[in-house]
Design a protein around this motif. Sequence first.
Motif, mmCIF file in Angstrom:
data_model
loop_
_atom_site.group_PDB
_atom_site.id
_atom_site.type_symbol
_atom_site.label_atom_id
_atom_site.label_comp_id
_atom_site.label_asym_id
_atom_site.label_seq_id
_atom_site.Cartn_x
_atom_site.Cartn_y
_atom_site.Cartn_z
ATOM 1 N N ASN A 522 0.863 -1.188 0.000
ATOM 2 C CA ASN A 522 0.000 0.000 0.000
ATOM 3 C C ASN A 522 0.895 1.233 0.000
ATOM 4 O OD1 ASN A 522 -2.312 1.649 0.214
ATOM 5 N ND2 ASN A 522 -2.119 1.694 2.451
ATOM 6 N N TYR A 523 1.292 1.671 -1.184
ATOM 7 C CA TYR A 523 2.257 2.768 -1.295
ATOM 8 C C TYR A 523 1.987 3.557 -2.576
ATOM 9 C CZ TYR A 523 4.632 -0.037 -4.866
ATOM 10 O OH TYR A 523 4.917 -0.751 -6.004
ATOM 11 N N PRO A 524 2.446 4.806 -2.640
ATOM 12 C CA PRO A 524 2.250 5.609 -3.855
ATOM 13 C C PRO A 524 3.491 5.563 -4.754
ATOM 14 C CG PRO A 524 2.842 7.037 -2.032
ATOM 15 C CD PRO A 524 2.851 5.633 -1.489
ATOM 16 N N PRO A 525 3.410 4.999 -5.942
ATOM 17 C CA PRO A 525 4.543 5.101 -6.869
ATOM 18 C C PRO A 525 4.898 6.551 -7.192
ATOM 19 C CG PRO A 525 3.026 3.394 -7.589
ATOM 20 C CD PRO A 525 2.344 4.124 -6.463
ATOM 21 N N HIS A 526 3.881 7.437 -7.188
ATOM 22 C CA HIS A 526 4.130 8.853 -7.460
ATOM 23 C C HIS A 526 3.389 9.696 -6.427
ATOM 24 C CE1 HIS A 526 5.849 7.811 -11.374
ATOM 25 N NE2 HIS A 526 4.815 6.991 -11.524
ATOM 26 N N ARG A 527 4.080 10.691 -5.890
ATOM 27 C CA ARG A 527 3.461 11.569 -4.891
ATOM 28 C C ARG A 527 4.072 12.970 -5.011
ATOM 29 N NH1 ARG A 527 4.422 11.389 1.496
ATOM 30 N NH2 ARG A 527 2.703 12.690 2.195
ATOM 31 N N ILE A 528 3.209 13.983 -5.003
ATOM 32 C CA ILE A 528 3.648 15.386 -5.096
ATOM 33 C C ILE A 528 3.026 16.170 -3.949
ATOM 34 C CG2 ILE A 528 3.558 17.497 -6.478
ATOM 35 C CD1 ILE A 528 3.338 15.721 -8.969
ATOM 36 N N THR A 529 3.818 16.987 -3.280
ATOM 37 C CA THR A 529 3.274 17.911 -2.286
ATOM 38 C C THR A 529 3.666 19.336 -2.665
ATOM 39 O OG1 THR A 529 5.176 17.893 -0.763
ATOM 40 C CG2 THR A 529 3.515 16.159 -0.481
ATOM 41 N N LEU A 530 2.803 20.280 -2.304
ATOM 42 C CA LEU A 530 3.035 21.691 -2.582
ATOM 43 C C LEU A 530 2.413 22.504 -1.464
ATOM 44 C CD1 LEU A 530 4.194 23.708 -4.648
ATOM 45 C CD2 LEU A 530 1.955 23.714 -5.766
ATOM 46 N N GLY A 531 3.222 23.257 -0.748
ATOM 47 C CA GLY A 531 2.738 24.045 0.379
ATOM 48 C C GLY A 531 3.250 25.478 0.319
ATOM 49 N N ALA A 532 2.548 26.368 1.016
ATOM 50 C CA ALA A 532 2.950 27.772 1.038
ATOM 51 C C ALA A 532 2.462 28.438 2.317
ATOM 52 C CB ALA A 532 2.385 28.521 -0.173
ATOM 53 N N VAL A 533 3.278 29.363 2.807
ATOM 54 C CA VAL A 533 2.895 30.263 3.897
ATOM 55 C C VAL A 533 3.030 31.670 3.350
ATOM 56 C CG1 VAL A 533 3.351 31.014 6.256
ATOM 57 C CG2 VAL A 533 3.800 28.635 5.604
ATOM 58 N N TRP A 534 1.940 32.452 3.365
ATOM 59 C CA TRP A 534 1.923 33.775 2.719
ATOM 60 C C TRP A 534 1.246 34.775 3.630
ATOM 61 C CZ3 TRP A 534 -2.251 35.599 -1.097
ATOM 62 C CH2 TRP A 534 -1.914 36.864 -1.612
ATOM 63 N N SER A 535 1.867 35.931 3.796
ATOM 64 C CA SER A 535 1.303 37.046 4.572
ATOM 65 C C SER A 535 1.094 38.228 3.643
ATOM 66 C CB SER A 535 2.234 37.433 5.724
ATOM 67 O OG SER A 535 2.397 36.368 6.629
ATOM 68 N N PRO A 536 -0.064 38.336 3.019
ATOM 69 C CA PRO A 536 -0.292 39.437 2.075
ATOM 70 C C PRO A 536 -0.340 40.793 2.753
ATOM 71 C CG PRO A 536 -2.327 38.208 2.442
ATOM 72 C CD PRO A 536 -1.241 37.440 3.125
ATOM 73 N N GLN A 551 -1.706 5.942 -6.139
ATOM 74 C CA GLN A 551 -1.452 4.793 -5.277
ATOM 75 C C GLN A 551 -1.384 3.497 -6.085
ATOM 76 O OE1 GLN A 551 -1.060 5.824 -2.267
ATOM 77 N NE2 GLN A 551 -1.071 4.057 -0.885
ATOM 78 N N GLU A 552 -0.567 2.555 -5.597
ATOM 79 C CA GLU A 552 -0.528 1.234 -6.205
ATOM 80 C C GLU A 552 -1.908 0.581 -6.086
ATOM 81 O OE1 GLU A 552 1.690 -2.005 -8.032
ATOM 82 O OE2 GLU A 552 1.923 0.175 -7.848
ATOM 83 N N GLY A 553 -2.343 -0.112 -7.120
ATOM 84 C CA GLY A 553 -3.651 -0.734 -7.115
ATOM 85 C C GLY A 553 -3.781 -1.813 -6.054
ATOM 86 N N ASN A 554 -5.009 -1.985 -5.518
ATOM 87 C CA ASN A 554 -5.262 -2.966 -4.465
ATOM 88 C C ASN A 554 -6.707 -3.444 -4.608
ATOM 89 O OD1 ASN A 554 -5.946 -4.090 -1.746
ATOM 90 N ND2 ASN A 554 -3.856 -3.421 -1.278
ATOM 91 N N VAL A 555 -6.915 -4.774 -4.607
ATOM 92 C CA VAL A 555 -8.254 -5.313 -4.843
ATOM 93 C C VAL A 555 -9.216 -4.973 -3.705
ATOM 94 C CG1 VAL A 555 -7.430 -7.204 -6.286
ATOM 95 C CG2 VAL A 555 -7.622 -7.538 -3.806
#
Length: 615
Positions: A522-536, A551-555
Amino acid sequence: MLRAINAVLLTTISMASLASTNAETKSDDIENITVEGKATANTVPVGTFAAPISNLEYDPRVDLQSRNMAEAQADISIRGGIFENTGFRVGSTTLYDPQTGHYFAEIPIAPEMLTPAAILTGANNALYGVNSSVGSVSYQWKPIQTGGGLSVGAGNNGFNIQRIYNAYRWPSDSNNDNWGIEGEYSRSESDGTIENGDHQFERASGRIQHISADSQTDLFFGYQEKFFAWPNMYTPFNVNETEDLRTRLLMLNHTQTYAKDSSFELSAYYRKHNDHYIFSRENPEAFQAFHQTEVKSLAWSGSHQVNSEVAINYAGQLMADSIESTSLENNFTSRDYYKLSIVPQYSKQLADNQSLTFRLGGAFDDSNRDDSDVSVISDMSLFTVHADNSTSKLYLSYAEATQVAGYSAIGGSETGGLFRSNHDLQRESSQNLELGLSLDKLDWRLDSAIFYRWDNELTDWTYSFDSTSARTANQVDIETLGFELIAIKSLDSATLVASYTFLDKSENYLAENIDASFYALNYPPHRITLGAVWSPIETLEIRIDNEWRKQEGNVLRNGDDSALFTHLTLTYSPAHFNTLDIVLAADNLWDESFEEIPGTPGRGEQFSFTVNYSW
């Protein structure tokens, strides 16, 4: 789904492009995230009070697979391992639950008392980790600072929260030492983000601290009660399951520096954990189990500088546990563990701006129930300071680590029951070969690594359509190829965090008739994260974390094998009330139903409104 992805990308890109000057931006935000840094934008959860593991689900260095929510029941895997391959280290000691790794993250410590999580892998995990063959989530005790806060909040799904924290630090009358004391009480409850997903949590924790110029001593006690429910929590039989947990932790920790660049740390703890599991809340007598575990431990670690070129790194832990259980067999109810690691280090200055470091040593693991093993720990690194004062580090490491299975896997019934054990489980071993590069500039940082890991006789929980058991403990040999890339960029009024991870596995189970894996596959072959902290503007802060995975396929999994999660927080701090924060937060903003654990429903969307008053 594509519309949601576009919305997230536009939101995050806008934060970067609209960033303007902000005096609050500090160089501290640009940290070595492979050692100790903020790999997520948010630090506080939406559906309960914060715990040490909060928001690790958006941390690219780990994969957090939760039931109900992370603070309810969190399985944390590192680099494609499983939850029982991951240790939780506080000070010099690994906190442990002998029944199952599902309770490793039951740590009743207020997050204000600890440093951000450091993720130890490869040689560092082999040196410092205990019974955690792939990685460790490591924390240190922070110096106490005078201050405090009061929080109250509410949200959808009947959610409400109350929390108070206070700390005081004062100087000693006789010398330059300082004393500190702090404590907190937190509670929350909710009807749940899906039906039969309710919870009631409480935690009380306190610490006394003494600090001198060269030492820090901490005495801590924490108590936590948690009730939570979830459909198909551990079984794929479409029933509403519940857990009732109580955790107590008493810990003494001392750090000491001496001579030049030498230090050591001693840690001791007593942990008692109670679990009451009910298979069906509508029919409790169908199956329920009571467990009580106790663990006592003494651990140490440090580095002794022999001369300008040679140092000795070392660590060790002695641990004894016991269990009382209504579902495990009585012939395996206690175990002692011993680990000692020694890794000499040699450093050579190649030029004014460059140094080369070699480490080569080993670890000895043993228990009174299992065979002992010796593991090799080695790495070499080239550190360079460039003309613009930026730095780079290139390293190559090879490390081995071992561990033994928990009582649920090895001590229950082999012939039937919901959770079928395997009395023949052997000591697991892991070998990790890794090449990495880190670049550290004034306003950005990049960490990258490629690794290949051999896990031998790894204990996994599997499922067969022909079996009446919900899951069975089986051993598997797995080879894992992985790549990770993590970047932090600091702008005038924003900080961005982005990552990409890749995993590929080849497995060979040592048993037949296995249709699905709950954890090892039970694992992700591909994973992307994107985060930001912004003080306008000065009075407004926006924090956003996004995670996309394939995620890897699972029955056993219902629904898609891909998902997009978003955690968004807006904090308004009135200009004339600088001790007051008003927080609007949302998690799982797109209401994903992705099953993080195959067959177990995913969490729903959660919104909250919180008022924080600080002093």
